[in-house]
Design a protein around this motif. Sequence first.
Motif, PDB file in Angstrom:
ATOM      1  N   LYS A  39      39.300  47.768  36.615  1.00  0.00           N
ATOM      2  CA  LYS A  39      38.426  48.503  37.531  1.00  0.00           C
ATOM      3  C   LYS A  39      37.408  47.587  38.212  1.00  0.00           C
ATOM      4  CE  LYS A  39      38.749  52.623  34.594  1.00  0.00           C
ATOM      5  NZ  LYS A  39      37.988  53.541  33.696  1.00  0.00           N
ATOM      6  N   GLU A  40      37.259  46.367  37.692  1.00  0.00           N
ATOM      7  CA  GLU A  40      36.256  45.441  38.220  1.00  0.00           C
ATOM      8  C   GLU A  40      36.888  44.234  38.914  1.00  0.00           C
ATOM      9  OE1 GLU A  40      33.763  44.413  34.929  1.00  0.00           O
ATOM     10  OE2 GLU A  40      32.963  46.446  34.698  1.00  0.00           O
ATOM     11  N   LEU A  41      38.175  44.340  39.258  1.00  0.00           N
ATOM     12  CA  LEU A  41      38.892  43.205  39.849  1.00  0.00           C
ATOM     13  C   LEU A  41      39.300  43.480  41.290  1.00  0.00           C
ATOM     14  CD1 LEU A  41      41.301  42.297  36.885  1.00  0.00           C
ATOM     15  CD2 LEU A  41      39.211  41.084  37.553  1.00  0.00           C
ATOM     16  N   LEU A  42      39.300  42.414  42.092  1.00  0.00           N
ATOM     17  CA  LEU A  42      39.857  42.491  43.441  1.00  0.00           C
ATOM     18  C   LEU A  42      41.370  42.584  43.379  1.00  0.00           C
ATOM     19  CD1 LEU A  42      37.656  39.755  45.152  1.00  0.00           C
ATOM     20  CD2 LEU A  42      37.603  42.199  45.654  1.00  0.00           C
ATOM     21  N   THR A  43      41.963  41.897  42.392  1.00  0.00           N
ATOM     22  CA  THR A  43      43.406  41.930  42.150  1.00  0.00           C
ATOM     23  C   THR A  43      43.663  41.634  40.690  1.00  0.00           C
ATOM     24  OG1 THR A  43      45.541  40.856  42.637  1.00  0.00           O
ATOM     25  CG2 THR A  43      43.561  39.509  42.885  1.00  0.00           C
ATOM     26  N   ILE A  44      44.701  42.259  40.122  1.00  0.00           N
ATOM     27  CA  ILE A  44      45.041  41.986  38.723  1.00  0.00           C
ATOM     28  C   ILE A  44      45.996  40.793  38.615  1.00  0.00           C
ATOM     29  CG2 ILE A  44      44.694  44.379  38.023  1.00  0.00           C
ATOM     30  CD1 ILE A  44      47.772  44.687  37.971  1.00  0.00           C
ATOM     31  N   ASP A  45      46.443  40.259  39.739  1.00  0.00           N
ATOM     32  CA  ASP A  45      47.386  39.136  39.774  1.00  0.00           C
ATOM     33  C   ASP A  45      46.628  37.825  39.572  1.00  0.00           C
ATOM     34  OD1 ASP A  45      49.205  37.139  40.380  1.00  0.00           O
ATOM     35  OD2 ASP A  45      50.135  38.249  42.025  1.00  0.00           O
ATOM     36  N   VAL A  46      46.808  37.178  38.385  1.00  0.00           N
ATOM     37  CA  VAL A  46      46.056  35.957  38.101  1.00  0.00           C
ATOM     38  C   VAL A  46      46.485  34.796  39.003  1.00  0.00           C
ATOM     39  CG1 VAL A  46      45.471  36.568  35.722  1.00  0.00           C
ATOM     40  CG2 VAL A  46      47.609  35.355  36.181  1.00  0.00           C
ATOM     41  N   GLU A  47      47.748  34.767  39.391  1.00  0.00           N
ATOM     42  CA  GLU A  47      48.182  33.718  40.326  1.00  0.00           C
ATOM     43  C   GLU A  47      47.439  33.852  41.649  1.00  0.00           C
ATOM     44  OE1 GLU A  47      52.413  32.777  40.662  1.00  0.00           O
ATOM     45  OE2 GLU A  47      52.773  34.071  38.919  1.00  0.00           O
ATOM     46  N   GLU A  48      47.271  35.082  42.085  1.00  0.00           N
ATOM     47  CA  GLU A  48      46.538  35.322  43.326  1.00  0.00           C
ATOM     48  C   GLU A  48      45.077  34.908  43.177  1.00  0.00           C
ATOM     49  OE1 GLU A  48      46.048  36.094  47.208  1.00  0.00           O
ATOM     50  OE2 GLU A  48      47.971  36.152  46.142  1.00  0.00           O
TER      51      GLU A  48
END
Length: 462
Positions: free
Chosen positions: A310-319
């Motif tokens: 809920k506190e992330l711009l994206t859940i994709d760590v590579e991104e």
Amino acid sequence: AKVSVDRIVRKFKDSGYLFSPEAIKLIMNSPDVDSVIEVILKYLDSVSPKPIVINASHINSALASVISENKKMTIRELVSEHIGFEIKFTFMGYKVDRSIKLVDGYARLLIDRYQKLKRILLERPDMHYAVSLKDIKKGVKRFFENETSQQRKIATYGLVLSVTRNSKKVEIILEDIAVESKGSGTVNRITVEIPSTSQAFKKAMWIAENEVIGVVGVLNNDKFEVEDILLPGITLKPIRRPSDDLYVAFLSDLHVGSLKFVENRFKAFINTVQGNTDDPKLKNIIKKLRFIIIAGDLIDGFGVYRGQEKELLTIDVEEQYKMLAELLSGIPEDINIFLIPGEHDVSGLYVPSQPIPREFAQKLYSMKNVHMLGDPSFIRISGVDILVSHGRGLDDAIELYTLKGLTSEGIIDAMESLLLRRELVIPINSKVIVAPYPHDFNVITIMPDIMHMGHVHIAAAA
């Protein structure tokens, strides 16, 4: 203390080996000479026919036999010289021996830690007359048959097995592990009491379980009266200044990818680093800025705590790592950037931590001025030794060794306490998961000129 060439040669000569000059140089440049010698001797015991003269190829083969197969780093690579800096050591990881039970792996790790800290402790001038717990239990009186009562001062050492304290006294159970030739060991224990009337009482109130300490006292009618408590301690040495006129910027905990990441401030920092400032003093500093060291939590990651998505711009760590690379690309290429992982990064769950895997951060690895390192790392910049670690051990150190809490003063107290104990992590009932490697890389075997940590999100310098 600097290890002499004679000591290295003598150690191998006693085992029946001679040394080439190149091999000696490689060992001398290693971050932990004793551990490297142990690895080499173990390797030589397993090969046939056994060489008479040890050269660089034997050393590299020995290290390759124990270091991660995915990244077979040699000492030469770990100490590779660059213009203006040397990576003296960076943790690259060990291949886990799955044939060893987890409890045995941790036992091996704790024995290695104890032996390293004991060695550092016994290098103190006030511990040179120390006797082992084994000798004390045998009857330490034999050491003083011709001494007067005033001369019966002795010192001993051990691992703190337990501490009980009240307003009248502190009781410490010390344990000494005597390692035998085949790796097994015998354990000796002794209980020491420090009454409130002792000058060591205040120090004793700050001792925690699993520390390695020395105790100095007087033997009086078979009773050991503690006068002082000694820690491994900070090695006193002259303050070293860089041989070049340059600046280093110390950062940490960017948390790129989080909604709380202060992107505007970081972009303002990069803009300043590019020379866009009207402040003449700051402009002069930026001209001489040659290095940036970022001590972990480069991104916010995913799955670190419940509800994080809920506190992330994206859940994709590579991104998230691509976003970081895009930001760092704004820093001029003549500035070297060192990056280590924190617990929010892909490889930072355990300590010590390997560098962030290439497959998650391809763009960062492709940048010529970015150096992806492990935690801990030991970097020499223009003659100044810098120890870099994310600072996972600060949580426990703040709780154990200061009353000032999460303040700048509390952080300084905590970092100083870790240096005095020569450890990056105190392995108590900790929030930190220490990996069961055969060697404890959390022991500070070489005293740095600067120690840089992050983790707690509070700026402090001393």
